[in-house]
Write a protein that holds these residues in place. Structure first.
Motif, PDB file in Angstrom:
ATOM      1  N   THR A 152      35.734 123.108   4.635  1.00  0.00           N
ATOM      2  CA  THR A 152      34.888 122.304   5.507  1.00  0.00           C
ATOM      3  C   THR A 152      35.755 121.335   6.307  1.00  0.00           C
ATOM      4  O   THR A 152      36.927 121.106   5.984  1.00  0.00           O
ATOM      5  CB  THR A 152      33.867 121.504   4.696  1.00  0.00           C
ATOM      6  N   GLU A 154      35.440 118.167   6.358  1.00  0.00           N
ATOM      7  CA  GLU A 154      35.764 117.040   5.479  1.00  0.00           C
ATOM      8  C   GLU A 154      36.997 117.346   4.630  1.00  0.00           C
ATOM      9  O   GLU A 154      37.894 116.504   4.485  1.00  0.00           O
ATOM     10  CB  GLU A 154      34.568 116.726   4.585  1.00  0.00           C
ATOM     11  N   ASN A 192      34.159 127.625  12.779  1.00  0.00           N
ATOM     12  CA  ASN A 192      34.257 127.169  11.396  1.00  0.00           C
ATOM     13  C   ASN A 192      34.389 125.649  11.324  1.00  0.00           C
ATOM     14  O   ASN A 192      33.735 124.992  10.514  1.00  0.00           O
ATOM     15  CB  ASN A 192      35.452 127.828  10.712  1.00  0.00           C
ATOM     16  N   LYS A 195      30.948 123.795  12.385  1.00  0.00           N
ATOM     17  CA  LYS A 195      29.662 124.261  11.873  1.00  0.00           C
ATOM     18  C   LYS A 195      28.861 123.167  11.184  1.00  0.00           C
ATOM     19  O   LYS A 195      27.629 123.226  11.144  1.00  0.00           O
ATOM     20  CB  LYS A 195      29.881 125.433  10.922  1.00  0.00           C
ATOM     21  N   ASP A 196      29.546 122.145  10.647  1.00  0.00           N
ATOM     22  CA  ASP A 196      28.823 121.089   9.924  1.00  0.00           C
ATOM     23  C   ASP A 196      28.641 119.811  10.746  1.00  0.00           C
ATOM     24  O   ASP A 196      28.142 118.813  10.224  1.00  0.00           O
ATOM     25  CB  ASP A 196      29.570 120.739   8.629  1.00  0.00           C
ATOM     26  N   THR A 197      29.032 119.833  12.024  1.00  0.00           N
ATOM     27  CA  THR A 197      28.848 118.645  12.859  1.00  0.00           C
ATOM     28  C   THR A 197      27.436 118.629  13.436  1.00  0.00           C
ATOM     29  O   THR A 197      26.781 119.678  13.539  1.00  0.00           O
ATOM     30  CB  THR A 197      29.879 118.603  13.999  1.00  0.00           C
ATOM     31  N   SER A 199      24.373 118.966  15.505  1.00  0.00           N
ATOM     32  CA  SER A 199      24.147 119.925  16.584  1.00  0.00           C
ATOM     33  C   SER A 199      23.666 119.275  17.875  1.00  0.00           C
ATOM     34  O   SER A 199      23.827 119.838  18.958  1.00  0.00           O
ATOM     35  CB  SER A 199      23.141 120.989  16.132  1.00  0.00           C
ATOM     36  N   THR A 223      29.880 128.415  19.016  1.00  0.00           N
ATOM     37  CA  THR A 223      29.929 127.054  19.572  1.00  0.00           C
ATOM     38  C   THR A 223      29.565 127.068  21.052  1.00  0.00           C
ATOM     39  O   THR A 223      28.777 126.238  21.522  1.00  0.00           O
ATOM     40  CB  THR A 223      31.328 126.454  19.375  1.00  0.00           C
TER      41      THR A 223
END
Length: 282
Positions: A152, A154, A192, A195-197, A199, A223
């Motif tokens: 991730t 993070e 990749n 993906k967790d930011t 939207s 993206t």
């Protein structure tokens, strides 16, 4: 006061006679930068008569700050000011000028600064240390079409911070590319990494990867389709054959993704400003 001293020093340094006497500047550089470094604040420098940034004293000699990539910087800063809560992805951040411009233009912005060279990430961290906004995320990897890791953002940031903390301050930065066969440096796609930011956050991707531009775009299909970021793309025609591609293949990829683009300036590379059309192609 510091800004005035800096401006006078720049004029003297580039005067017709003095600019050929490097030995004078080499003698004066240490005391000059020590003076500029007094106190806990940075040196105010105005970039392209557009935006004033605070930089460490040692960074005053890194770049021609007053006239740096004028067309690209102007569009970039205007976009940040129009999208003050944006996320900027600074791919190939190098010494971090675009990261600095982002955080200086808006206190509500954030940056993911990506480089395959740990000393470059260290310099980026140092360059932005006088900005009020500390929302800088460092990532150590190549950006490519496919990911060699599935970590991730993070986790990637924590790994980069640990690597940066281990760097000696005077370690020289250098450009590392995928064709060098660098072992141990992970590769991640933009899809990749992002993906967790959030939207709904506006995204601007600045990409300067010395010929690997199409690989970056190949790994950003979701993206480009879902986030519709604006792109500031540095295209390097002489280096593109190393990656078996061409400017036309890059422009065709952008067109197929529903982007209009234009050449805004050209030096040792081409600077493309790329904007999405209203609706992404199906």
């Amino acid at each position: 006061m510091k800004q005035t001293i800096y401006r006078i020093a720049r004029r003297v340094r580039h005067a017709p006679l003095v600019n050929r006497m490097d030995w004078i500047w080499n003698m004066a550089r240490g005391p000059y930068q020590a003076f500029l470094g007094l106190g806990n604040d940075g040196v105010p420098v105005t970039v392209n008569n557009l935006i004033t940034v605070e930089i460490p004293a040692e960074a005053t000699s890194w770049l021609p700050w007053e006239n740096y990539e004028a067309e690209a910087v102007t569009l970039f800063v205007q976009w940040i000011r129009n999208n003050p809560e944006a996320l900027v992805v600074d791919i190939g951040c190098s010494t971090g000028i675009y990261s600095l411009l982002t955080l200086s233009a808006s206190p509500d912005s954030s940056v993911i600064a990506i480089d395959s060279d740990v000393p470059s990430l260290y310099l980026t961290q140092q360059l932005v240390k006088h900005t009020a906004n500390r929302n800088l995320h460092l990532v150590h990897c190549f950006v490519g079409a496919r990911s060699s890791v599935t970590e991730t953002l993070e986790v990637a940031e924590a790994r980069a911070r640990k690597a940066v903390e281990a760097i000696q301050p005077n370690t020289p930065a250098r450009y590392r590319c995928l064709t060098d066969g660098e072992d141990g440096i992970p590769v991640s796609s933009l899809d990749n990494l992002l993906k967790d930011t959030a939207s709904e956050t506006p995204v601007l991707i600045k990409c300067d990867v010395e010929g690997a531009e199409k690989l970056v775009l190949d790994g950003a299909g979701e993206t480009l389709k879902g986030r519709r970021p604006t792109l500031l793309l540095s295209v390097h025609p002489p280096a593109l054959p190393d990656y078996k591609t061409s400017p036309k293949e890059i422009s065709d990829l952008l067109a197929s993704a529903g982007y209009r683009f234009r050449l805004i300036s050209e030096d040792h590379e081409e600077h493309w400003w790329c904007e999405p059309v209203t609706v992404a192609p199906v």
